[in-house]
Enzyme design. Structure first.
Site, PDB file in Angstrom:
ATOM      1  N   GLN A  70      61.881  62.895  44.914  1.00 38.30           N
ATOM      2  CA  GLN A  70      62.852  61.609  45.460  1.00 38.30           C
ATOM      3  C   GLN A  70      63.361  61.985  47.092  1.00 38.30           C
ATOM      4  O   GLN A  70      63.455  60.844  47.799  1.00 38.30           O
ATOM      5  CB  GLN A  70      63.921  61.499  44.813  1.00 38.30           C
ATOM      6  CG  GLN A  70      63.694  60.819  43.426  1.00 38.30           C
ATOM      7  CD  GLN A  70      64.994  60.520  42.597  1.00 38.30           C
ATOM      8  OE1 GLN A  70      66.145  61.040  43.037  1.00 38.30           O
ATOM      9  NE2 GLN A  70      64.865  59.846  41.534  1.00 38.30           N
ATOM     10  N   ARG A 104      49.533  65.578  50.066  1.00 35.98           N
ATOM     11  CA  ARG A 104      50.096  66.689  50.191  1.00 35.98           C
ATOM     12  C   ARG A 104      50.807  67.380  49.067  1.00 35.98           C
ATOM     13  O   ARG A 104      51.468  66.898  48.491  1.00 35.98           O
ATOM     14  CB  ARG A 104      51.377  66.878  51.402  1.00 35.98           C
ATOM     15  CG  ARG A 104      52.123  68.080  51.739  1.00 35.98           C
ATOM     16  CD  ARG A 104      51.280  69.179  52.295  1.00 35.98           C
ATOM     17  NE  ARG A 104      52.156  70.162  52.669  1.00 35.98           N
ATOM     18  CZ  ARG A 104      51.950  71.547  53.119  1.00 35.98           C
ATOM     19  NH1 ARG A 104      50.543  71.822  53.004  1.00 35.98           N
ATOM     20  NH2 ARG A 104      52.639  72.239  53.433  1.00 35.98           N
ATOM     21  N   GLU A 160      60.766  39.335  76.618  1.00 38.95           N
ATOM     22  CA  GLU A 160      60.576  40.751  76.641  1.00 38.95           C
ATOM     23  C   GLU A 160      61.233  41.455  75.164  1.00 38.95           C
ATOM     24  O   GLU A 160      60.570  42.106  74.455  1.00 38.95           O
ATOM     25  CB  GLU A 160      60.876  41.655  77.665  1.00 38.95           C
ATOM     26  CG  GLU A 160      60.539  43.222  77.618  1.00 38.95           C
ATOM     27  CD  GLU A 160      60.608  43.799  78.833  1.00 38.95           C
ATOM     28  OE1 GLU A 160      59.784  43.569  79.854  1.00 38.95           O
ATOM     29  OE2 GLU A 160      61.466  44.712  78.757  1.00 38.95           O
TER      30      GLU A 160
END
Length: 397
Positions: free
Chosen positions: A297, A286, A260
């Site tokens: 940055q 955007r 798992e």
């Protein structure tokens, strides 16, 4: 050292991703009341996702850990419902794997075909109210049916292997898939004096008298995976449904947890890859202060760090899976991978919300859902603190 996938591995990844995107990419319903549906489960099963590492003789894919993880990564990348991906992975790794590797021939024949096809759903019930990380203190007990396990003064009876079965009593507090499960892999104390060596594992059909499952718990995230309490009240379980030998439960559990921790967390690699793609696209589209926010940055470097975390976690996870397939010692590698993937998933999800700004806080974008789905990854399958303890121990500390 070759870091490339083979042609077959790349094709399996690409085919899985394409199929999942086509059949299972619908956005999950909004709100905490969204729960698991068998319709979407059956679709995942039809794509072979419930059978990846089940032996082919039972209708499974017969895949090893690395190839299983690659398919789960593609599943996580292609499906927006991380809860469903988690539910399938838990069914496969925490339940089908221990049945595959520790059940007797009759139970393997009885259960593995249905688990592979998705007709049967499995839940893993280990956690208790007072036993989360401390699995050596389970209050759920299993005694030999008819008190055949011990003699009058506690000494082991000659009838301890007479096949009469066990009676289980106790309650598990948090079992993923339980409200939908047909079979429950669970663990109980058979010898309280023996600590970890006193645990025994069982595959319990839900229809057995004495098994009761509570309503789905309301959770922060992973809403596509139902979780609930499981109670065993004088539940008689045939000895044939024991996994491994009596007292081997801790070893069974650790084996399933290795699978798992190594493979399930590939789901989060896929989620992070999808998330990163969306962040790059959003940053390019955007615009603020007259230019795309990718030109700042503060944004581009944040996305670069997201890439760094994802790729580092992926390398650690694939190494852990490779060691598991090679049959080599994997404790340190699996713990490192589990911590790295889960912490990367939380950190990247926080960064994604910041990159999307106000839109990232709104439910319809799905960005905040990634964060809610990522938070529990540092808790289940062994908390981050437990993994760091394992890492320290493997280093001789």
């Amino acid at each position: 050292m070759n870091f490339d996938l083979t042609d077959d591995q790349q094709k399996r990844y690409d085919d899985t991703l394409e199929a999942v995107r086509y059949h299972l990419d619908g956005e999950p319903e909004q709100g905490a009341e969204h729960i698991f549906t068998r319709t979407r489960w059956k679709e995942a099963a039809r794509l072979g996702l419930t059978s990846l590492c089940v032996p082919d003789e039972f209708g499974g894919g017969g895949l090893g850990a690395l190839d299983t993880s690659l398919s789960l990564e593609a599943f996580g990348r292609g499906c927006a419902d991380t809860g469903l991906v988690f539910a399938v992975a838990a069914h496969l790794l925490a339940c089908a794997v221990p049945i595959r590797d520790f059940a007797g021939p009759g139970v393997r024949e009885e259960l593995l075909g249905g688990l592979a096809s998705g007709e049967l759903i499995a839940a893993n019930a280990m956690t208790e109210d007072d036993a989360g990380s401390d699995i050596g203190r389970l209050d759920t007990v299993a005694r030999r049916d008819g008190d055949g396990r011990h003699g009058q003064h506690g000494e082991e009876s000659e009838e301890s292997e007479d096949g009469r079965g066990y009676v289980l009593d106790g309650e598990k507090s948090f079992a993923s898939n339980a409200p939908a499960a047909d079979v429950i892999v669970t663990y109980a104390t058979t010898d309280a004096r023996a600590g970890f060596l006193g645990l025994t594992a069982f595959a319990v059909p839900r229809e057995l008298p004495g098994v009761s499952v509570g309503e789905p718990l309301r959770k922060m995230g992973l809403h596509g995976c139902p979780a609930g309490r499981v109670a065993f009240t004088a539940c008689r379980v045939p000895a044939s449904h024991r996994l491994g030998t009596e007292g081997q439960g801790a070893a069974v559990f650790q084996h399933s947890m290795a699978w798992e921790r190594a493979c399930l967390f590939a789901c989060y690699l896929g989620m992070m890859e999808r998330q990163l793609e969306r962040c790059v696209e959003h940053a390019q589209e955007r615009r603020q202060f007259g230019r795309a926010i990718s030109g700042f940055q503060a944004v581009s470097h944040r996305i670069a760090v997201m890439r760094q975390r994802l790729d580092a976690a992926r390398l650690l996870l694939r190494r852990a899976c490779w060691l598991l397939d090679e049959g080599r010692d994997n404790t340190l590698a699996v713990a490192l991978a589990k911590v790295s993937v889960s912490e990367a998933a939380v950190a990247n999800s926080l960064d994604a919300v910041q990159i999307f700004g106000g839109a990232g806080f709104l439910a319809p974008t799905g960005i905040e859902r990634n964060l809610r789905d990522a938070v529990p990854s540092t808790i289940f399958s062994g908390t981050t603190e437990v993994q760091r303890e394992l890492i320290a121990r493997e280093m001789g500390l």
